[in-house]
Design an enzyme around this catalytic site. Structure first.
Site, mmCIF file in Angstrom:
data_model
loop_
_atom_site.group_PDB
_atom_site.id
_atom_site.type_symbol
_atom_site.label_atom_id
_atom_site.label_comp_id
_atom_site.label_asym_id
_atom_site.label_seq_id
_atom_site.Cartn_x
_atom_site.Cartn_y
_atom_site.Cartn_z
ATOM 1 C CG ASN A 198 -1.569 -1.059 1.158
ATOM 2 O OD1 ASN A 198 -2.490 -1.417 -0.209
ATOM 3 N ND2 ASN A 198 -2.224 -1.591 2.274
ATOM 4 N NE ARG A 199 3.141 2.153 -5.012
ATOM 5 C CZ ARG A 199 3.587 1.502 -5.427
ATOM 6 N NH1 ARG A 199 3.274 0.658 -4.944
ATOM 7 N NH2 ARG A 199 3.449 1.173 -6.779
ATOM 8 C CG LEU A 200 1.316 2.807 4.107
ATOM 9 C CD1 LEU A 200 0.377 2.044 5.061
ATOM 10 C CD2 LEU A 200 0.797 4.407 3.819
#
Length: 240
Positions: A206-208
């Site tokens: 989630n692009r975290l």
């Protein structure tokens, strides 16, 4: 440096890929502060070993970014040839664009793009030339053809043709046949990049992403007669 593979031109009628639709899903495993080594050079050694064991192609390939006195940047891929707690070492022609820019502005950035591991390492710092003895020692380990190439190429300067470059190489090959010692060119040598920051980036879902950055701090001298201040490192987490 880069892999020798045939590159075939795309068919003129082939649809151009849309970069906005290209996405990769990264791993769940992350990078925590408790995972880090005490120094960025030790942490780099861990990740560099991982990249080598994973058989990444040229894990020592890094993007070196420099800027001239006016701040105009330039980048290119260069091979890392050594590192320790003093910094990261690479070699180049001092008359090349990066050599000229480093003479005007010593600030530099290094990027190691280890895509298959969803990792990158970003180094910022200052570059200084290493000693001639160290340069000569490394130059002697280079393949004979690479030694001749360092003399034949006036790196980054315009050249009239490929034939002119090949002719210069052949003249040097006749002067220094295989097995004969080739001296290191005076305009060619190493730089050591002393890191000011080193960021370790680990791709996450989630692009975290995890981004942990070492920041160099110089401890206060113990007294007026103290020697060089001890280098310490602070770690900070950055938003992805």
């Amino acid at each position: 440096m880069l892999q020798d593979e045939a590159v075939h031109p795309a068919d003129a009628h082939h649809e151009i890929p849309d970069p906005s639709s290209m996405r990769a899903h990264y791993r769940a495993e992350g990078l925590a502060e408790s995972d880090l080594a005490a120094s960025p050079y030790d942490q780099f050694a861990r990740w560099f070993t991982d990249a080598t064991v994973a058989r990444l192609h040229e894990p020592n390939a890094m993007v070196v970014s420099t800027a001239d006195a006016a701040g105009r940047p330039s980048s290119r891929t260069v091979l890392l040839k050594g590192f320790d707690d003093r910094g990261f070492v690479f070699f180049t022609n001092y008359h090349s664009r990066k050599g000229r820019e480093l003479a005007e502005n010593p600030y530099v950035s290094l990027l190691f793009p280890w895509h298959p591991l969803a990792r990158q390492v970003v180094v910022t710092g200052t570059a200084e030339r290493i000693g001639r003895d160290e340069t000569a020692a490394y130059f002697r380990t280079r393949p004979h053809g690479s030694q001749l190439g360092a003399w034949a190429s006036d790196q980054s300067a315009p050249v009239a043709s490929r034939a002119e470059l090949e002719q210069a190489y052949q003249e040097l090959a006749a002067r220094y046949p295989e097995g004969e010692q080739v001296p290191a060119p005076p305009h060619w040598g190493g730089y050591r990049v002393a890191a000011e920051t080193v960021e370790f980036w680990q791709g996450r879902h989630n692009r975290l992403h995890d981004r942990l950055r070492y920041v160099r701090e110089k401890a206060a001298d113990a007294g007026t007669g103290a020697g060089a201040a001890e280098i310490t490192w602070r770690v900070e987490r950055l938003a992805p």
